[in-house]
Design a protein around this motif. Structure first.
Motif, PDB file in Angstrom:
ATOM      1  N   LYS A 178      12.417  -9.952  14.477  1.00  0.00           N
ATOM      2  CA  LYS A 178      12.082  -9.297  15.974  1.00  0.00           C
ATOM      3  C   LYS A 178      13.193  -9.469  16.775  1.00  0.00           C
ATOM      4  O   LYS A 178      13.713  -8.634  17.820  1.00  0.00           O
ATOM      5  N   THR A 179      14.157 -10.639  16.917  1.00  0.00           N
ATOM      6  CA  THR A 179      15.247 -10.607  17.710  1.00  0.00           C
ATOM      7  C   THR A 179      16.080  -9.854  17.191  1.00  0.00           C
ATOM      8  O   THR A 179      16.878  -9.197  18.190  1.00  0.00           O
ATOM      9  N   ASP A 180      16.442  -9.611  16.078  1.00  0.00           N
ATOM     10  CA  ASP A 180      17.543  -8.399  15.678  1.00  0.00           C
ATOM     11  C   ASP A 180      17.105  -7.221  16.219  1.00  0.00           C
ATOM     12  O   ASP A 180      17.837  -6.645  16.778  1.00  0.00           O
ATOM     13  N   ASP A 181      15.958  -6.729  16.279  1.00  0.00           N
ATOM     14  CA  ASP A 181      15.603  -5.370  16.780  1.00  0.00           C
ATOM     15  C   ASP A 181      15.600  -5.474  18.486  1.00  0.00           C
ATOM     16  O   ASP A 181      16.218  -4.596  18.833  1.00  0.00           O
ATOM     17  N   PHE A 182      15.235  -6.711  19.093  1.00  0.00           N
ATOM     18  CA  PHE A 182      15.419  -6.784  20.458  1.00  0.00           C
ATOM     19  C   PHE A 182      16.748  -6.923  21.025  1.00  0.00           C
ATOM     20  O   PHE A 182      17.201  -5.970  21.837  1.00  0.00           O
ATOM     21  N   LEU A 183      17.910  -7.391  20.259  1.00  0.00           N
ATOM     22  CA  LEU A 183      19.250  -7.250  20.643  1.00  0.00           C
ATOM     23  C   LEU A 183      19.897  -6.078  20.386  1.00  0.00           C
ATOM     24  O   LEU A 183      20.701  -5.511  21.040  1.00  0.00           O
ATOM     25  N   ALA A 184      19.317  -5.322  19.015  1.00  0.00           N
ATOM     26  CA  ALA A 184      20.097  -4.070  18.762  1.00  0.00           C
ATOM     27  C   ALA A 184      19.671  -3.115  19.649  1.00  0.00           C
ATOM     28  O   ALA A 184      20.751  -2.227  20.076  1.00  0.00           O
ATOM     29  N   ARG A 199      19.441  -3.533  22.764  1.00  0.00           N
ATOM     30  CA  ARG A 199      20.306  -3.761  23.958  1.00  0.00           C
ATOM     31  C   ARG A 199      21.787  -3.587  23.571  1.00  0.00           C
ATOM     32  O   ARG A 199      22.575  -3.933  24.525  1.00  0.00           O
ATOM     33  N   GLY A 200      22.135  -2.753  22.691  1.00  0.00           N
ATOM     34  CA  GLY A 200      23.673  -2.635  22.477  1.00  0.00           C
ATOM     35  C   GLY A 200      24.295  -3.612  21.846  1.00  0.00           C
ATOM     36  O   GLY A 200      25.548  -3.438  21.846  1.00  0.00           O
ATOM     37  N   ILE A 201      23.772  -4.548  21.256  1.00  0.00           N
ATOM     38  CA  ILE A 201      24.714  -5.680  20.802  1.00  0.00           C
ATOM     39  C   ILE A 201      24.711  -5.462  19.188  1.00  0.00           C
ATOM     40  O   ILE A 201      23.832  -5.507  18.377  1.00  0.00           O
ATOM     41  N   GLU A 202      25.984  -4.892  18.799  1.00  0.00           N
ATOM     42  CA  GLU A 202      25.991  -4.586  17.345  1.00  0.00           C
ATOM     43  C   GLU A 202      26.006  -5.579  16.274  1.00  0.00           C
ATOM     44  O   GLU A 202      25.611  -5.303  15.275  1.00  0.00           O
ATOM     45  N   SER A 203      26.136  -6.878  16.635  1.00  0.00           N
ATOM     46  CA  SER A 203      26.207  -7.991  16.009  1.00  0.00           C
ATOM     47  C   SER A 203      24.694  -8.637  16.029  1.00  0.00           C
ATOM     48  O   SER A 203      24.522  -9.765  15.900  1.00  0.00           O
ATOM     49  N   SER A 204      23.574  -7.923  16.083  1.00  0.00           N
ATOM     50  CA  SER A 204      22.406  -8.426  16.424  1.00  0.00           C
ATOM     51  C   SER A 204      21.834  -9.375  15.539  1.00  0.00           C
ATOM     52  O   SER A 204      21.251 -10.570  15.914  1.00  0.00           O
ATOM     53  N   ARG A 205      21.971  -8.949  14.085  1.00  0.00           N
ATOM     54  CA  ARG A 205      21.369  -9.818  13.339  1.00  0.00           C
ATOM     55  C   ARG A 205      22.091 -11.173  13.048  1.00  0.00           C
ATOM     56  O   ARG A 205      21.341 -12.335  12.944  1.00  0.00           O
ATOM     57  N   LEU A 206      23.555 -11.164  13.081  1.00  0.00           N
ATOM     58  CA  LEU A 206      24.421 -12.096  13.098  1.00  0.00           C
ATOM     59  C   LEU A 206      24.005 -13.213  14.115  1.00  0.00           C
ATOM     60  O   LEU A 206      23.835 -14.401  13.992  1.00  0.00           O
ATOM     61  N   ASP A 207      23.893 -12.756  15.398  1.00  0.00           N
ATOM     62  CA  ASP A 207      23.661 -13.244  16.541  1.00  0.00           C
ATOM     63  C   ASP A 207      22.361 -14.141  16.501  1.00  0.00           C
ATOM     64  O   ASP A 207      22.194 -15.068  16.974  1.00  0.00           O
ATOM     65  N   ALA A 208      21.308 -13.257  16.144  1.00  0.00           N
ATOM     66  CA  ALA A 208      19.858 -13.961  15.963  1.00  0.00           C
ATOM     67  C   ALA A 208      20.122 -15.218  15.019  1.00  0.00           C
ATOM     68  O   ALA A 208      19.285 -16.247  15.580  1.00  0.00           O
ATOM     69  N   GLU A 209      20.751 -14.967  13.823  1.00  0.00           N
ATOM     70  CA  GLU A 209      20.835 -16.124  12.925  1.00  0.00           C
ATOM     71  C   GLU A 209      21.687 -17.329  13.392  1.00  0.00           C
ATOM     72  O   GLU A 209      21.183 -18.394  13.380  1.00  0.00           O
ATOM     73  N   VAL A 210      22.668 -17.007  14.151  1.00  0.00           N
ATOM     74  CA  VAL A 210      23.327 -18.268  14.662  1.00  0.00           C
ATOM     75  C   VAL A 210      22.715 -19.085  15.943  1.00  0.00           C
ATOM     76  O   VAL A 210      22.797 -20.006  15.705  1.00  0.00           O
ATOM     77  N   LEU A 211      22.100 -18.269  16.610  1.00  0.00           N
ATOM     78  CA  LEU A 211      21.210 -18.820  17.705  1.00  0.00           C
ATOM     79  C   LEU A 211      19.798 -19.662  16.905  1.00  0.00           C
ATOM     80  O   LEU A 211      19.593 -21.048  17.469  1.00  0.00           O
ATOM     81  N   MET A 212      19.510 -19.330  15.888  1.00  0.00           N
ATOM     82  CA  MET A 212      18.499 -20.122  15.324  1.00  0.00           C
ATOM     83  C   MET A 212      18.964 -21.193  14.558  1.00  0.00           C
ATOM     84  O   MET A 212      18.428 -22.425  14.678  1.00  0.00           O
ATOM     85  N   ALA A 213      20.098 -21.188  14.113  1.00  0.00           N
ATOM     86  CA  ALA A 213      20.826 -22.139  13.409  1.00  0.00           C
ATOM     87  C   ALA A 213      21.098 -23.317  14.163  1.00  0.00           C
ATOM     88  O   ALA A 213      20.845 -24.306  14.237  1.00  0.00           O
ATOM     89  N   GLU A 214      21.549 -22.724  15.544  1.00  0.00           N
ATOM     90  CA  GLU A 214      21.823 -23.772  16.661  1.00  0.00           C
ATOM     91  C   GLU A 214      20.676 -24.549  17.024  1.00  0.00           C
ATOM     92  O   GLU A 214      20.488 -25.702  17.295  1.00  0.00           O
ATOM     93  N   LEU A 215      19.489 -23.520  17.027  1.00  0.00           N
ATOM     94  CA  LEU A 215      18.090 -24.217  17.440  1.00  0.00           C
ATOM     95  C   LEU A 215      17.726 -25.350  16.661  1.00  0.00           C
ATOM     96  O   LEU A 215      17.164 -26.466  16.950  1.00  0.00           O
ATOM     97  N   LEU A 216      17.684 -24.959  15.383  1.00  0.00           N
ATOM     98  CA  LEU A 216      17.121 -25.804  14.335  1.00  0.00           C
ATOM     99  C   LEU A 216      18.331 -27.129  13.681  1.00  0.00           C
ATOM    100  O   LEU A 216      17.866 -27.675  12.845  1.00  0.00           O
ATOM    101  N   ASP A 217      19.627 -26.947  14.419  1.00  0.00           N
ATOM    102  CA  ASP A 217      20.483 -27.837  13.999  1.00  0.00           C
ATOM    103  C   ASP A 217      20.979 -27.943  12.583  1.00  0.00           C
ATOM    104  O   ASP A 217      20.980 -28.849  11.791  1.00  0.00           O
TER     105      ASP A 217
END
Length: 286
Positions: A9-15, A17-35
């Motif tokens: 869902k986050t990948d689609d949401f960011l994409a 909004r013009g963010i080319e690295s949407s999947r990567l960013d979604a995963e980086v934020l998730m990894a940060e959240l879950l440490d």
């Protein structure tokens, strides 16, 4: 909702909004959240997220959708295989600048400088200063910056790596404070100064425009800081001391023209992408 569902869902949401690295960013934020390391997400796709985890994650995603740089959201960035703390007060370290650090390290090792005295001008987060002290065991490094907020981050990072004994920071407009204190006999001055022209500033991506303008903008032609720094360096470097500067890929000739008769061995060094990136020069004295 599990990790995989929210990532999709986050990948689609960011994409959208013009963010080319949407999947990567979604995963980086998730990894940060879950440490956890990002790679570990793939074996935990079915992990059910708690309501408060989802809420916190969505808050981070909203920030990214506003084109806030990822490094500011998670508050850190890797540079020279070291993890630096960041805030919106400092420029985000770029991989290109690792070339600059590596050139200084190579020079010190080639010349067998056991305890080089180094000034990092415009130190920002301290990424260059800390990296040099970390990889050059005998180096003594001073980081200078005009921003009080940037110096706070730099101090935090040098403490993080337990380098307080070999690194200090000074508030200074380029080398002005060193000249006032009549500091000379410095072996090396290194700097990644602002070098973006007025026209280029207007064309920057939204994320880059979120970074401190004072760390990016350098007047009409992007040369203002070189025009100030190079003459100042003559008052601070020892005879046969070295100056290492990062430049924009199209600036080499213009920056070369700023060096006067007191400099020799001007060298243009390319980065890993084969772009002009670094100028080094030896100070021959007056």
């Amino acid at each position: 909702m599990n990790i995989k569902e929210l990532l999709n869902k986050t990948d689609d949401f960011l994409a959208q909004r013009g963010i080319e690295s949407s999947r990567l960013d979604a995963e980086v934020l998730m990894a940060e959240l879950l440490d956890m390391e990002r790679i570990h997400l793939y074996v935990k796709y079915d992990y059910p997220l708690k309501a408060e985890e989802i809420k916190k994650y969505r808050e981070m995603v909203k920030e990214r959708a506003k084109r806030i740089p990822l490094a500011y959201i998670i508050g850190k960035k890797e540079f020279m295989s070291l993890e630096f703390e960041l805030s919106e007060a400092v420029l985000i370290p770029r991989p290109d600048t690792e070339n600059l650090v590596e050139e200084v390290i190579s020079y010190c090792r080639e010349k067998e400088l056991q305890k080089p005295q180094i000034i990092d001008v415009g130190c920002g987060s301290g990424a260059i200063a800390v990296s040099l002290a970390y990889y050059l065991e005998g180096a003594r490094v001073v980081g200078s910056d005009i921003s009080k907020d940037a110096l706070k981050i730099a101090r935090h990072n040098l403490k993080k790596f337990e380098l307080e004994e070999r690194i200090s920071v000074v508030r200074s407009d380029l080398l002005t404070e060193f000249i006032k204190r009549e500091i000379s006999e410095i072996d090396i001055i290194v700097s990644n100064p602002p070098y973006i022209s007025e026209k280029e500033m207007e064309e920057l991506p939204p994320e880059v425009k979120k970074e401190p303008r004072t760390a990016l903008a350098a007047g009409k032609e992007g040369l203002d800081f070189y025009q100030k720094l190079i003459p100042q360096a003559e008052k601070v470097l020892k005879k046969e001391g070295m100056l290492f500067l990062e430049i924009a890929s199209q600036q080499a000739e213009a920056v070369f023209d700023i060096f006067g008769e007191n400099w020799s061995q001007l060298e243009l060094i390319k980065d890993y992408a084969d772009h002009d990136r670094i100028i080094s020069a030896k100070y021959e004295g007056e």
